[in-house]
Design a protein around this motif. Structure first.
Motif, PDB file in Angstrom:
ATOM      1  N   VAL A   1      33.372  37.591  51.717  1.00  9.07           N
ATOM      2  CA  VAL A   1      34.568  37.847  52.290  1.00  9.07           C
ATOM      3  C   VAL A   1      35.368  36.579  52.205  1.00  9.07           C
ATOM      4  O   VAL A   1      36.605  36.640  51.583  1.00  9.07           O
ATOM      5  CB  VAL A   1      34.658  37.831  53.669  1.00  9.07           C
ATOM      6  CG1 VAL A   1      35.844  37.916  54.557  1.00  9.07           C
ATOM      7  CG2 VAL A   1      34.012  39.237  54.053  1.00  9.07           C
ATOM      8  N   LYS A   2      34.878  35.408  52.221  1.00  3.25           N
ATOM      9  CA  LYS A   2      35.850  33.970  52.159  1.00  3.25           C
ATOM     10  C   LYS A   2      35.983  33.995  50.527  1.00  3.25           C
ATOM     11  O   LYS A   2      37.333  33.600  50.340  1.00  3.25           O
ATOM     12  CB  LYS A   2      34.493  32.968  52.197  1.00  3.25           C
ATOM     13  CG  LYS A   2      34.756  32.690  53.686  1.00  3.25           C
ATOM     14  CD  LYS A   2      33.938  31.259  54.050  1.00  3.25           C
ATOM     15  CE  LYS A   2      33.950  31.043  55.364  1.00  3.25           C
ATOM     16  NZ  LYS A   2      32.921  29.987  55.769  1.00  3.25           N
ATOM     17  N   GLY A   3      35.113  34.312  49.577  1.00  2.00           N
ATOM     18  CA  GLY A   3      35.544  34.301  48.340  1.00  2.00           C
ATOM     19  C   GLY A   3      36.436  35.262  47.766  1.00  2.00           C
ATOM     20  O   GLY A   3      37.446  34.916  46.888  1.00  2.00           O
ATOM     21  N   PHE A   4      36.532  36.440  48.360  1.00  2.00           N
ATOM     22  CA  PHE A   4      37.708  37.556  48.062  1.00  2.00           C
ATOM     23  C   PHE A   4      38.953  37.054  48.490  1.00  2.00           C
ATOM     24  O   PHE A   4      39.992  37.057  47.917  1.00  2.00           O
ATOM     25  CB  PHE A   4      37.068  38.548  48.929  1.00  2.00           C
ATOM     26  CG  PHE A   4      38.323  39.878  48.648  1.00  2.00           C
ATOM     27  CD1 PHE A   4      38.269  40.533  47.510  1.00  2.00           C
ATOM     28  CD2 PHE A   4      39.167  40.282  49.734  1.00  2.00           C
ATOM     29  CE1 PHE A   4      39.276  41.404  47.174  1.00  2.00           C
ATOM     30  CE2 PHE A   4      39.893  41.070  49.501  1.00  2.00           C
ATOM     31  CZ  PHE A   4      39.996  41.676  48.388  1.00  2.00           C
ATOM     32  N   LYS A   5      39.021  36.420  49.959  1.00  2.00           N
ATOM     33  CA  LYS A   5      40.336  35.896  50.503  1.00  2.00           C
ATOM     34  C   LYS A   5      40.944  34.831  49.315  1.00  2.00           C
ATOM     35  O   LYS A   5      41.901  34.580  49.059  1.00  2.00           O
ATOM     36  CB  LYS A   5      40.130  35.338  51.699  1.00  2.00           C
ATOM     37  CG  LYS A   5      40.011  36.410  52.967  1.00  2.00           C
ATOM     38  CD  LYS A   5      39.705  35.890  54.145  1.00  2.00           C
ATOM     39  CE  LYS A   5      39.635  36.735  55.057  1.00  2.00           C
ATOM     40  NZ  LYS A   5      39.418  36.441  56.423  1.00  2.00           N
TER      41      LYS A   5
ATOM     42  N   ALA B   1      40.063  34.374  46.174  1.00  2.00           N
ATOM     43  CA  ALA B   1      40.723  34.886  45.042  1.00  2.00           C
ATOM     44  C   ALA B   1      41.983  35.535  45.193  1.00  2.00           C
ATOM     45  O   ALA B   1      42.777  35.231  44.113  1.00  2.00           O
ATOM     46  CB  ALA B   1      39.703  35.885  44.458  1.00  2.00           C
ATOM     47  N   MET B   2      42.301  36.054  46.422  1.00  2.27           N
ATOM     48  CA  MET B   2      43.403  36.832  46.378  1.00  2.27           C
ATOM     49  C   MET B   2      44.521  35.706  46.558  1.00  2.27           C
ATOM     50  O   MET B   2      45.788  35.721  46.041  1.00  2.27           O
ATOM     51  CB  MET B   2      43.474  37.799  47.686  1.00  2.27           C
ATOM     52  CG  MET B   2      42.673  38.906  47.763  1.00  2.27           C
ATOM     53  SD  MET B   2      43.301  39.905  46.201  1.00  2.27           S
ATOM     54  CE  MET B   2      44.692  40.491  46.956  1.00  2.27           C
ATOM     55  N   SER B   3      44.224  34.715  47.356  1.00  4.36           N
ATOM     56  CA  SER B   3      45.492  33.628  47.525  1.00  4.36           C
ATOM     57  C   SER B   3      45.380  32.848  46.244  1.00  4.36           C
ATOM     58  O   SER B   3      46.795  32.615  45.987  1.00  4.36           O
ATOM     59  CB  SER B   3      45.008  32.586  48.614  1.00  4.36           C
ATOM     60  OG  SER B   3      44.034  31.881  48.222  1.00  4.36           O
ATOM     61  N   ASP B   4      44.404  32.772  45.463  1.00  5.27           N
ATOM     62  CA  ASP B   4      44.959  31.968  44.011  1.00  5.27           C
ATOM     63  C   ASP B   4      45.534  33.048  43.251  1.00  5.27           C
ATOM     64  O   ASP B   4      46.450  32.601  42.500  1.00  5.27           O
ATOM     65  CB  ASP B   4      43.642  31.882  43.358  1.00  5.27           C
ATOM     66  CG  ASP B   4      42.729  30.752  43.926  1.00  5.27           C
ATOM     67  OD1 ASP B   4      43.345  29.821  44.853  1.00  5.27           O
ATOM     68  OD2 ASP B   4      41.479  30.596  43.673  1.00  5.27           O
ATOM     69  N   GLU B   5      45.492  34.420  43.297  1.00  4.75           N
ATOM     70  CA  GLU B   5      46.035  35.358  42.529  1.00  4.75           C
ATOM     71  C   GLU B   5      47.644  35.209  42.977  1.00  4.75           C
ATOM     72  O   GLU B   5      48.532  35.290  42.069  1.00  4.75           O
ATOM     73  CB  GLU B   5      45.697  36.732  42.897  1.00  4.75           C
ATOM     74  CG  GLU B   5      46.345  37.900  42.154  1.00  4.75           C
ATOM     75  CD  GLU B   5      45.976  37.913  40.660  1.00  4.75           C
ATOM     76  OE1 GLU B   5      46.772  38.575  39.798  1.00  4.75           O
ATOM     77  OE2 GLU B   5      44.836  37.320  40.314  1.00  4.75           O
ATOM     78  N   ASP B   6      47.792  35.246  44.319  1.00  6.34           N
ATOM     79  CA  ASP B   6      49.351  35.114  44.907  1.00  6.34           C
ATOM     80  C   ASP B   6      49.853  33.761  44.138  1.00  6.34           C
ATOM     81  O   ASP B   6      50.987  33.774  43.910  1.00  6.34           O
ATOM     82  CB  ASP B   6      49.286  35.073  46.255  1.00  6.34           C
ATOM     83  CG  ASP B   6      48.850  36.489  47.003  1.00  6.34           C
ATOM     84  OD1 ASP B   6      48.837  37.666  46.224  1.00  6.34           O
ATOM     85  OD2 ASP B   6      48.564  36.481  48.102  1.00  6.34           O
ATOM     86  N   LYS B   7      49.206  32.754  44.404  1.00  4.88           N
ATOM     87  CA  LYS B   7      49.577  31.451  43.721  1.00  4.88           C
ATOM     88  C   LYS B   7      50.160  31.496  42.297  1.00  4.88           C
ATOM     89  O   LYS B   7      51.159  31.146  41.978  1.00  4.88           O
ATOM     90  CB  LYS B   7      49.063  30.282  44.165  1.00  4.88           C
ATOM     91  CG  LYS B   7      48.877  29.815  45.546  1.00  4.88           C
ATOM     92  CD  LYS B   7      47.815  28.803  45.524  1.00  4.88           C
ATOM     93  CE  LYS B   7      47.393  28.468  47.223  1.00  4.88           C
ATOM     94  NZ  LYS B   7      46.584  27.510  47.364  1.00  4.88           N
TER      95      LYS B   7
END
Length: 77
Positions: free
Chosen positions: A38-42, A44-50
């Protein structure tokens, strides 16, 4: 009344059976693996947003540079 007509006592019995079948160490390991996923997914999502925000900013900057260049070209003529 619990979830879908299952009482609290029935849920506790199911939990006890699961603990007996898998053991606390294995359940702890599964929990930590799930938490890490779950931490890895979060992350990755924040990196994608950036990355998406940076890409949008670059496109906007390119538009502005193109508009400035066109304005300079018109002024020269």
């Amino acid at each position: 009344m619990g979830l879908g007509g299952i009482s609290i006592w029935q849920l506790l019995i199911i939990l006890a059976i699961i603990v007996l079948l898998f053991g606390t160490k294995k359940l702890r390991g599964i929990g930590s693996d799930l938490g890490g996923a779950v931490k890895g997914f979060k992350k990755a999502m924040s990196d994608e947003d950036k990355a998406s925000a940076q890409l949008m900013e670059q496109k906007q900057q390119e538009k502005e540079n193109t508009a400035e260049q066109e304005k300079k070209d018109k002024d020269k003529v």
